[in-house]
Design a protein around this motif. Structure first.
Motif, PDB file in Angstrom:
ATOM      1  N   ALA A 192      26.969 -15.138  30.117  1.00  0.00           N
ATOM      2  CA  ALA A 192      26.720 -14.178  31.190  1.00  0.00           C
ATOM      3  C   ALA A 192      28.036 -13.828  31.879  1.00  0.00           C
ATOM      4  O   ALA A 192      28.300 -12.677  32.188  1.00  0.00           O
ATOM      5  CB  ALA A 192      25.731 -14.758  32.188  1.00  0.00           C
ATOM      6  N   GLU A 230      23.598 -17.631  30.619  1.00  0.00           N
ATOM      7  CA  GLU A 230      22.606 -16.855  31.362  1.00  0.00           C
ATOM      8  C   GLU A 230      21.610 -17.790  32.046  1.00  0.00           C
ATOM      9  O   GLU A 230      21.152 -18.765  31.459  1.00  0.00           O
ATOM     10  CB  GLU A 230      21.888 -15.919  30.387  1.00  0.00           C
ATOM     11  N   GLU A 288      28.572 -10.226  31.322  1.00  0.00           N
ATOM     12  CA  GLU A 288      27.666  -9.784  30.277  1.00  0.00           C
ATOM     13  C   GLU A 288      28.420  -8.977  29.221  1.00  0.00           C
ATOM     14  O   GLU A 288      27.970  -7.925  28.776  1.00  0.00           O
ATOM     15  CB  GLU A 288      26.516  -8.964  30.866  1.00  0.00           C
ATOM     16  N   THR A 292      21.790 -15.397  36.717  1.00  0.00           N
ATOM     17  CA  THR A 292      22.914 -16.314  36.586  1.00  0.00           C
ATOM     18  C   THR A 292      23.601 -16.404  37.940  1.00  0.00           C
ATOM     19  O   THR A 292      23.862 -15.376  38.572  1.00  0.00           O
ATOM     20  CB  THR A 292      23.915 -15.773  35.548  1.00  0.00           C
TER      21      THR A 292
END
Lengths: 374, 330
Positions: B3, B28, B63, B186
């Motif tokens: 993430a 994540e 991401e 996250t």
């Protein structure tokens, strides 16, 4: 655009909740107009005049009457013949003393020079100069009248004299408020728009909300517009208030096209708001923003704009300096539109300078505020 | 894909290295803690990942999106909240929510829904028209959190979110955080409250800009494997500290408030020897007990080891560098 509105709405809410800001934006312009309109009055009328008429004749009374009838002088005191004149000006019983000696009328009648004395309080040089001018005019008129009466021929009595008729256009009574109101508008708009934008951005920096805004998807351009537009609106409202107050209290009317007036004002405001933004990109505290805004925007708008001090009578260096500040150009156009009833057409050059200033300053501010984090 | 990821992330301010070659990957839905004393570089890391500060070197990805390349895209995906409640104090609760919703581009029904959600999450029902200035610290902080997550960010950054807030508010705040993590958000949090670190699935310990240790709480405590920590209380604390520092059986001695913590090879022997030493020097009544090492012990131990390895060669080996460090944490 929606985000711009969100920022603008927030800005208005904060402004409306903060009495100080609101006063700065709307109240102070009107208050300043009152203050400057009445206090900054350079007109010299109803000067207190003490009279010592030692002659006491019809002729001497006629001369005194021409002084008082001019409305520039009020007969404040009559001093008996032989009284001491020193104390009159010293104790401020009068600003001027007119002394008509014995035999004034007889001298005139017998074709001799008659002497008349005017004592002036020269401590206030500006007023003294004006009083000197008006008294000379009054005496010159009286002289003409006396000469005419003395002439034997009927025809000569009505002609062979210069009939001098000066007229001051656009401000026939030479009232200083007529002249000051446009300058006041230029000054007040500069003050409020520079300070309001600069302070509102710097406040966010100080409180840490700017950092919060920077992590949202709000783009810098949206922030700038959202911050500028409300103050642009408020400044225009302030301008409207000034014009209304000026009309109600000082009979200053806008003679030219309103559209041209507001278009010019808009241009001027863009430069001023841009300058506020530019300050905010450097300043880290509201105190600094305030100082910088005062020194570089407000003071030039008073001293280097022709608002109070005529540019033509400044030292050459200062004259050049006035070209660097937008108020100079704005005032020329404003006086043209408000007092002369002109349109924008004769002021292309000033308009061009205003546009350049607004473009450069706003562009600089935009560049400084939209660049990436470092 | 992680993430949040940083690769060799660095930041210098002049000669000062605030962050030095930091590489981490956060999964994540993870609650990830950045721990370290003041000036360790925690906030600088977060500010770089959020795009508030340009790195001097390395990259940061959210991401998979590179912050340097597409900061706008990153900003759409993240929420950010700092210790200084970045709310408008001169606006009401509702006006703050509407404003932040507006700048995140929410509108109409969605804005209404998110606003209602935020109010209920933060427990501010019925307080919508109160001036933010008048709210107690804990409420302001929950409101700040609500404002930061109005746009449903996938990643949430919390920079010392509970600074200056009372313990009960801190607990209810952490309940909110845990709930969001369960929903798949996250969360990266910096703190110097070590008890809060227990909420984190993984922790990165930072010291002087560098990552010195990373893992789960129990993994971090592994540094004491094969050793034990004993706690000493006695009347003359500094005299005892000096004594233990010079003693060969004591691997490490540090001040812990009004007590000493000693790292020794074996709990039983260590306890006996320490008591003997104190009695011999007349530093009594003394109490010596083996304890389960806390995160704080881990923290101090790791920093001292780090400092020692860094300064080795510059200082005399007899001197245990940095062992006089006071509790680095409140």
């Amino acid at each position: 655009m929606r985000k711009v509105l969100a920022v603008a709405l927030k800005e208005m809410r904060q402004a409306s909740r903060d009495p100080l800001t609101l006063a700065l934006l709307l109240g102070i312009p009107a208050a300043m107009l009152l203050l400057y309109g009445y206090a900054l009055n350079f007109d010299v009328r109803h000067v207190a005049l003490a009279v010592q008429d030692r002659d006491g004749s019809a002729g001497s009374r006629e001369l005194i009457a021409s002084f008082t009838n001019s409305t520039y002088f009020d007969r404040a005191a009559d001093l008996p013949a032989g009284s001491n004149l020193d104390g009159v000006l010293e104790r401020r019983l009068a600003r001027a003393v007119l002394v008509i000696p014995e035999n004034y009328a007889r001298d005139l009648d017998e074709g001799r020079r008659a002497r008349v004395q005017l004592l002036l309080d020269g401590a206030d040089a500006n007023t003294a100069t004006t009083v000197l001018g008006t008294s000379s005019a009054v005496v010159a008129d009286a002289n003409t009248a006396i000469l005419r009466k003395a002439l034997p021929d009927q025809q000569l009595r009505t002609s062979r004299v210069i009939d001098y008729e000066p007229r001051a256009w656009y401000n026939p009574e030479l009232k200083s408020t007529q002249f000051l109101v446009p300058g006041l508008i230029g000054f007040i708009l500069m003050l409020t728009s520079v300070l309001s934008t600069a302070l509102s951005v710097v406040r966010e920096k100080e409180r840490g909300t700017m950092e919060q805004l920077r992590v949202t998807s709000l783009r810098p351009a949206e922030l700038i517009l959202g911050k500028t537009l409300p103050y642009l609106g408020i400044a225009l409202v302030a301008m409207g208030i000034i014009l209304l107050v000026a009309r109600a209290l000082f009979a200053v009317q806008v003679r030219g096209p309103l559209l041209d007036l507001f278009a010019t004002t808009l241009l001027y405001l863009f430069g001023a708001l841009g300058f506020g933004l530019l300050i905010s990109s450097f300043a880290d505290s509201q105190a600094i923003a305030f100082q910088v805004g005062s020194v570089f925007a407000t003071l030039p708008a008073i001293f280097l704009s022709g608002f109070i001090f005529p540019i033509r009578s400044m030292p050459r260096l200062l004259q050049w300096l006035t070209y660097a500040f937008p108020t100079r150009y704005f005032l020329v156009i404003l006086r043209g539109i408000i007092l002369k009833g002109a349109s924008l057409a004769p002021y292309r050059r000033d308009l061009l300078f205003l546009t350049i200033y607004a473009g450069v300053i706003f562009g600089l501010a935009w560049f400084r505020l939209t660049r990436k984090a470092d | 894909m992680a993430a949040v990821e940083t690769r060799h992330l660095s930041k210098s301010f002049g000669a000062f290295k605030a962050v030095d070659d930091l590489t981490i990957a956060v999964e994540e839905g993870e609650v990830f803690g950045l721990l370290g004393s003041n000036g360790a570089g925690k906030s600088t890391v977060i500010r770089m990942i959020c795009g508030l500060l340009a790195p001097s070197g390395g990259t940061a990805l959210v991401e998979g999106v590179d912050v340097a390349r597409d900061p706008e895209e990153v900003k759409r995906r993240i929420g950010y909240m700092t210790q200084r409640f970045s709310l408008y104090e001169d606006l009401t609760v509702r006006q703050n929510l509407r404003f932040f919703g507006g700048v995140y581009g929410l509108r109409g029904v969605i804005l209404d829904q998110r606003q209602a959600w935020a109010v209920s999450q933060a427990g501010l029902e019925g307080k919508e028209d109160l001036m933010t200035r008048s709210l107690p610290g804990g409420w302001k902080q929950r409101l700040a959190l609500a404002c930061a997550v109005l746009h449903r960010p996938k990643v949430l950054f919390l920079d010392e979110p509970t600074g200056g807030v009372d313990p009960i508010s801190r607990r209810s705040f952490w309940n909110l955080i845990d709930k969001m993590a369960e929903e798949g958000v996250t969360i990266i949090v910096t703190t110097h409250y070590l008890d809060e670190a227990e909420h984190c699935r993984r922790i990165a310990l930072m010291h002087a800009g560098r990552l010195i240790s990373m893992g789960t709480v129990s993994q971090l405590k592994q540094v004491f494997a094969g050793r034990a920590v004993i706690e000493v209380s006695c009347p003359r604390l500094f005299e005892a500290l000096d004594l233990f520092e010079r003693h060969e059986d004591v691997l490490e001695a540090s001040l812990f408030g009004s007590r000493l913590h000693l790292v020794v090879p074996d709990a039983g022997t260590g306890q006996r020897r320490a008591l003997e030493l104190l009695q011999r020097s007349g530093n009594v009544p003394a109490r010596v007990e083996p304890i389960v090492p806390s995160l704080e012990d881990v923290f101090i131990h790791t920093i001292e080891t780090e400092e020692a390895s860094r300064t080795r060669g510059e200082q005399k080996p007899t001197e245990k560098a940095g062992s006089r460090v006071q509790r680095g944490v409140p």
